[in-house]
Design a protein around this motif. Sequence first.
Motif: not given
Length: 256
Positions: A217-223, A229-230, A245-250
């Motif tokens: 993918p050219q674009f990656v999104h974190i939900m 959120v990113e 995913y821990d760092w995203v949660r933090e």
Amino acid sequence: MSELIIKNLHVNIGDKEILKGLDLTIKQGEIHAIMGPNGTGKSTLAYTLMGHPNYTVTQGEVHFKGRNILELEPDERSREGIFLAFQYPVAIPGVTVANFLRTALNARRRAVNADDKGMPIPEFRKMLKEKMELLKMDQAFAGRYLNDGFSGGEKKRAEILQMAALRPEIAVLDETDSGLDIDALRIVAEGVNALSGPELGVLVITHYQRLLNYIKPQFVHIMLDGRIVESGGPDLALHLEEQGYDWVREKYEEIV
Ligand code: ADP
Ligand code: MG
């Protein structure tokens, strides 16, 4: 160029808010991935785009080709050029894959031109044969009843074949969250890779962090918790593979 524009989407299941203001734009020719932990609302997004009646949009808009698709029935969305793959496709015993595809294809042609008489059968057979070769599928598959007794991987193949035949402008593919479905993910990824090009925009929704082994993918999104959120490039998926995913949660603890 067609684009799917999702703006401030809020969705409830019953009284519970699941999507809490999601924004995303996907253009024809782009491959996007949404990744996120279980329960964050990834499938809710897919079902809402599909028009599933259990998902209530309480705020926000989804536009495609200047129309608010939330006002359209699922079949109308499909005829507009949006393809939504089911995470758990239903079986239709008695209807072959080929018959199903021809009916869907002709419905889409009639949406463009009401007088269309349907694709002539020899032309349809030739097209189907070509698509099946492109996707490295056994020709016998076309004669089987849709999803009837299909393995998980075969169901995915049937979806990808549908996508190849219908040639949507935007495709949304929701993946199963089970780690056992690596085969299914590979099938989807190979299909997307074979079909991708300037005409097709893709949104792959997955829990599976090693997505990048199979698809680019050219674009990656974190939900997380009903929002994106990113957003970033392929490096963001690599980062997820290494760090989970821990760092995203933090980082976003305050909103969860
Ligand atoms: P994901 O695909 O990211 O794992 P889902 O969209 O399937 O997430 O689910 C998001 C949230 O909605 C979860 O917390 C889940 O428990 C909840 N949910 C899903 N289906 C229902 C339902 N039918 N009734 C109530 N809550 C539901
Ligand atoms: Mg899901």
